[in-house]
Design an enzyme around this catalytic site. Structure first.
Site, PDB file in Angstrom:
ATOM      1  NE  ARG A   1      -2.317  -0.745   3.518  1.00  0.00           N
ATOM      2  CZ  ARG A   1      -2.619  -0.220   4.688  1.00  0.00           C
ATOM      3  NH1 ARG A   1      -3.645   0.591   4.807  1.00  0.00           N
ATOM      4  NH2 ARG A   1      -1.915  -0.497   5.753  1.00  0.00           N
TER       5      ARG A   1
ATOM      6  CG  ASN B   1      -3.898  -4.044   2.920  1.00  0.00           C
ATOM      7  OD1 ASN B   1      -3.354  -4.106   1.823  1.00  0.00           O
ATOM      8  ND2 ASN B   1      -3.220  -3.897   4.038  1.00  0.00           N
TER       9      ASN B   1
END
Length: 89
Positions: A17, A35
């Site tokens: 991320r 996520n």
């Protein structure tokens, strides 16, 4: 049109991320990344076609400790002011 990505593989717990957000910002791409509870990573990216192509190429590799097995891409409407990290959903 923005791109909606669903990235599968070893993409959580490896800094994906944060690396994705840094790459997007470097390229001047706006949108978000998060996520998913199913172990995938989801992102939306909007920007210049060349920048999006570069980001999509990067997404197929990810950061060094990631192992990407699949990247699904769909075009969706939307524009964004900046790139942000979103909470897991």
């Amino acid at each position: 049109m923005a791109k909606h990505l669903k990235i599968s593989g070893r993409v959580q717990g490896v800094g994906f991320r944060y690396s994705f957000a840094a790459e997007a910002e470097r390229l001047g791409v706006t949108g978000w990344v998060r996520n998913r509870r199913d172990g995938t990573l989801e992102a939306v990216a909007d920007g210049e076609p060349e920048a999006l192509e570069t980001l999509l190429t990067w997404a197929h590799r990810g950061p060094p400790s990631a192992r990407v097995s699949d990247v699904r891409v769909e075009e969706i409407p939307g524009t964004f002011e900046r790139f942000e990290l979103r909470p897991t959903e």
